[in-house]
Design an enzyme around this catalytic site. Structure first.
Site, short mmCIF file in Angstrom:
data_model
loop_
_atom_site.label_atom_id
_atom_site.label_comp_id
_atom_site.label_asym_id
_atom_site.label_seq_id
_atom_site.Cartn_x
_atom_site.Cartn_y
_atom_site.Cartn_z
N LYS A 22 27.57 37.35 -0.24
CA LYS A 22 28.64 38.33 -0.51
C LYS A 22 28.18 39.76 -0.20
O LYS A 22 28.88 40.52 0.45
CB LYS A 22 29.05 38.24 -1.99
CG LYS A 22 29.95 39.36 -2.45
CD LYS A 22 30.40 39.19 -3.87
CE LYS A 22 29.52 39.89 -4.89
NZ LYS A 22 29.55 41.37 -4.82
N ASN A 23 27.00 40.11 -0.69
CA ASN A 23 26.57 41.50 -0.56
C ASN A 23 26.13 41.86 0.85
O ASN A 23 25.81 43.01 1.13
CB ASN A 23 25.45 41.81 -1.57
CG ASN A 23 25.99 41.86 -2.99
OD1 ASN A 23 27.20 41.79 -3.19
ND2 ASN A 23 25.10 41.98 -3.96
N CYS A 115 33.80 50.09 -13.12
CA CYS A 115 34.01 48.67 -12.93
C CYS A 115 33.49 47.98 -14.17
O CYS A 115 33.07 48.61 -15.12
CB CYS A 115 33.27 48.17 -11.70
SG CYS A 115 31.53 48.02 -11.96
N ARG A 120 30.20 53.46 -12.09
CA ARG A 120 29.38 53.30 -10.89
C ARG A 120 29.63 54.52 -10.00
O ARG A 120 30.49 54.52 -9.14
CB ARG A 120 29.73 52.00 -10.17
CG ARG A 120 29.17 50.81 -10.93
CD ARG A 120 29.60 49.51 -10.34
NE ARG A 120 28.70 49.02 -9.33
CZ ARG A 120 28.73 47.76 -8.87
NH1 ARG A 120 29.61 46.91 -9.34
NH2 ARG A 120 27.89 47.37 -7.95
N PRO A 121 28.85 55.57 -10.23
CA PRO A 121 29.08 56.81 -9.49
C PRO A 121 28.79 56.66 -8.00
O PRO A 121 28.10 55.73 -7.58
CB PRO A 121 28.09 57.79 -10.14
CG PRO A 121 27.09 56.96 -10.84
CD PRO A 121 27.72 55.65 -11.15
N ASP A 304 21.61 41.09 -10.55
CA ASP A 304 22.69 40.10 -10.41
C ASP A 304 22.28 38.70 -10.90
O ASP A 304 23.14 37.86 -11.12
CB ASP A 304 23.15 40.00 -8.95
CG ASP A 304 23.93 41.23 -8.52
OD1 ASP A 304 24.27 42.05 -9.40
OD2 ASP A 304 24.20 41.37 -7.32
N ARG A 396 35.30 35.80 -7.16
CA ARG A 396 34.97 36.96 -6.30
C ARG A 396 33.74 36.67 -5.46
O ARG A 396 33.60 37.20 -4.36
CB ARG A 396 34.67 38.18 -7.19
CG ARG A 396 35.90 38.91 -7.71
CD ARG A 396 35.49 40.20 -8.40
NE ARG A 396 34.46 40.86 -7.61
CZ ARG A 396 33.53 41.67 -8.07
NH1 ARG A 396 33.50 41.95 -9.35
NH2 ARG A 396 32.64 42.21 -7.28
C1 UD1 Z 1 24.93 46.53 -4.96
C2 UD1 Z 1 25.46 45.12 -5.06
C3 UD1 Z 1 25.42 44.64 -6.50
C4 UD1 Z 1 24.02 44.79 -7.05
C5 UD1 Z 1 23.51 46.22 -6.86
C6 UD1 Z 1 22.06 46.41 -7.28
C7 UD1 Z 1 27.08 44.98 -3.26
C8 UD1 Z 1 28.51 44.82 -2.86
N1 UD1 Z 1 26.83 45.09 -4.59
O1 UD1 Z 1 25.83 47.36 -5.72
O2 UD1 Z 1 25.82 43.27 -6.53
O3 UD1 Z 1 24.06 44.51 -8.44
O4 UD1 Z 1 23.61 46.58 -5.47
O5 UD1 Z 1 21.24 45.52 -6.61
O6 UD1 Z 1 26.18 44.96 -2.43
N2 UD1 Z 1 24.16 54.98 -8.40
C9 UD1 Z 1 24.37 56.31 -8.63
N3 UD1 Z 1 24.98 57.07 -7.66
C10 UD1 Z 1 25.39 56.53 -6.47
C11 UD1 Z 1 25.15 55.15 -6.25
C12 UD1 Z 1 24.55 54.40 -7.23
O7 UD1 Z 1 24.03 56.84 -9.69
O8 UD1 Z 1 25.94 57.27 -5.64
C13 UD1 Z 1 23.52 54.15 -9.44
C14 UD1 Z 1 24.46 53.09 -9.99
O9 UD1 Z 1 25.30 53.60 -10.99
C15 UD1 Z 1 23.50 52.05 -10.52
C16 UD1 Z 1 22.34 52.14 -9.54
O10 UD1 Z 1 22.47 53.41 -8.88
O11 UD1 Z 1 23.06 52.42 -11.78
C17 UD1 Z 1 22.31 51.03 -8.50
O12 UD1 Z 1 23.50 51.03 -7.76
P1 UD1 Z 1 23.56 50.54 -6.27
O13 UD1 Z 1 22.23 50.06 -5.80
O14 UD1 Z 1 24.26 51.59 -5.47
O15 UD1 Z 1 24.51 49.29 -6.40
P2 UD1 Z 1 25.77 48.93 -5.55
O16 UD1 Z 1 25.55 49.26 -4.12
O17 UD1 Z 1 26.98 49.49 -6.22
#
Ligand code: UD1
Length: 416
Positions: A22-23, A115, A120-121, A304, A396
């Site tokens: 998925k990811n 979410c 999730r910023p 995950d 999902r």
């Molecule tokens: C992706 C995966 C999700 C997985 C996660 C961590 C997909 C579709 N989803 O989510 O399944 O659990 O990686 O391995 O690939 N953060 C910020 N600012 C930002 C972006 C992120 O503060 O602009 C923080 C998030 O709130 C969180 C952390 O960084 O605490 C990790 O987020 P991130 O690695 O970006 O996860 P996703 O890409 O949303």
């Protein structure tokens, strides 16, 4: 309300081929829309998040045809605006922003809200895009973006965000000049995205390490590409076999992607045999507690996989302690597991799981994708019947979850 009705006590044994990730498929679909000719993606999982992404593509005027795991994606878009209802359906659709801007130089998307895992910023995405010359205005809950002056840049991420790393790769692929991402996420899905982009003529290197270099190109052509296997789905089926004392082989996986997960199963008393593209697991003795499980960016233990592994360790002979370091609100499933008799204490980012002798069937509700899968795993080992509602969340990310488990010996039915 759709639900799974599960009668526990059957062992999960046999062999299962792992679905596509998925990811990985979501950013690769986004990347396909940046090409100048159509793409064909193989090994695409038939899951709701893919359906939701395709609904957005169709809204943007992009043709998509999905059959038997093969997804054909056209390259013509008639709009670059993603409305609120579609953005809310799937938070990870933020990944389309980099793709739209890279090729079309403008986009207007609704701000992705929080979410089920907590806020999730997207500040890291936005700050990096601005460094690359994108003008972003936040107006009435929308992001109005103009990338006419897009250029490569040196970007340092304060945290190795998976989504931000991928979004920058997409934006940079067709930007003028070189982009360097420092403290990039190292997840295997990022290597898969690099593999796809390069198959389309992009010039990306370094994925899988913390420094990724992207030299922008003027054009990208379509390509045929196979999506990598889903390491979290593989971990979920292994947990199902482990908790029920079964013997299971998951095929079509990349075992090196599952190192931290395999280690937990070994420490807890399972026998594992690792092949080139398969992992076989069996458990005969008691489940041993594993001490501490700390979620970390790859190659650490993946956030995950926390919920499915927690369900498994709820039957260990002793206590295990979980530390969640990536997301807030990742323990919503714990209260549901407790309805089945698990003994879990949650405080902030820490959960202490004291193993119990048995779980008993109960009515429980999936609160998020992986938490929902964890409830199914617990129900497979629980005495009596369980009902899991909220299964749209499980769909999902899991393809044919109930029929796959049935083929491995589970007694599970979907009731509508
Ligand atoms: C992706 C995966 C999700 C997985 C996660 C961590 C997909 C579709 N989803 O989510 O399944 O659990 O990686 O391995 O690939 N953060 C910020 N600012 C930002 C972006 C992120 O503060 O602009 C923080 C998030 O709130 C969180 C952390 O960084 O605490 C990790 O987020 P991130 O690695 O970006 O996860 P996703 O890409 O949303």
């Amino acid at each position: 309300m759709n639900r799974y009705v599960i009668t526990g006590g059957k062992t999960i044994s046999g062999e299962i081929a792992c679905q596509g990730a998925k990811n990985s498929v979501l950013p690769i679909i986004a990347a396909a829309t940046m090409c100048d000719s159509p793409c064909t993606l193989k090994n695409c999982p038939e899951i709701r998040d893919v359906a939701a992404t395709l609904a957005i593509l169709r809204h943007l005027g992009c043709e998509a045809e999905f059959e038997g795991g093969t997804l054909k994606i056209g390259c013509e878009l008639s709009s670059a605006e993603i409305p609120d209802a579609l953005m809310r359906e799937m938070r990870s659709s933020i990944i389309l922003l980099g793709a739209l801007l890279s090729k079309h130089r403008r986009a207007n998307i609704s701000f992705p809200g929080g979410c089920e895992l907590g806020p999730r910023p997207i500040d890291l995405h936005i700050a990096s895009f601005r460094k690359m010359g994108v003008k972003i205005e936040e107006r009435h809950g929308s992001l109005i973006c103009d990338a006419e002056k897009l250029h490569g840049a040196y970007v340092h991420l304060d945290f190795p965000s998976v989504g931000a790393t991928e979004n920058i790769m997409l934006l940079a692929a067709r930007a003028k000049g070189r982009t360097v991402v420092e403290n990039a996420a190292k997840e295997p899905e990022i290597e898969d995205l690099q593999g796809f982009l390069n198959a389309c003529g992009a010039r990306v290197s370094g994925a899988g390490t913390s420094v990724i270099v992207i030299d922008g190109v003027a054009e990208l052509h379509g390509a045929e590409y196979a999506i990598m296997p889903d390491r979290i789905v593989a971990a979920t089926y292994l947990a199902a076999a482990a908790i029920t004392g079964g013997t299971l082989t998951v095929t079509g996986v990349e075992p090196s992607h599952l190192g931290s997960i395999v280690s937990i199963f070994e420490r807890s008393g399972c026998e594992l045999v690792i092949g080139e593209d398969r992992i076989a697991l069996s458990r005969e003795g008691a489940i041993r507690p594993v001490g501490t499980v700390r979620t970390m960016p790859y190659p650490g233990f993946p956030t995950d996989a926390l919920a499915p592994v927690m369900a498994y360790l709820s039957l260990a002979k002793g206590s295990s302690v979980f530390f969640e370091t990536i997301f807030q609100n990742r323990y919503k499933h714990a209260a549901e597991l407790m309805r089945m008799g698990a003994a879990i204490k949650v405080q902030g980012s820490v959960a202490v799981v004291e193993g119990v002798r048995r779980l008993s069937g109960a009515k429980v509700m999936a609160t998020d994708l992986r938490g929902g899968a964890a409830l199914v795993i617990a129900a497979l080992a629980a005495e009596g019947e369980s009902e899991v509602t909220g299964i749209e969340l499980i769909k999902r990310g899991y393809e044919k979850f109930d029929s796959n488990l049935r083929a491995l010996g589970a007694q599970i039915e979907e009731h509508r």
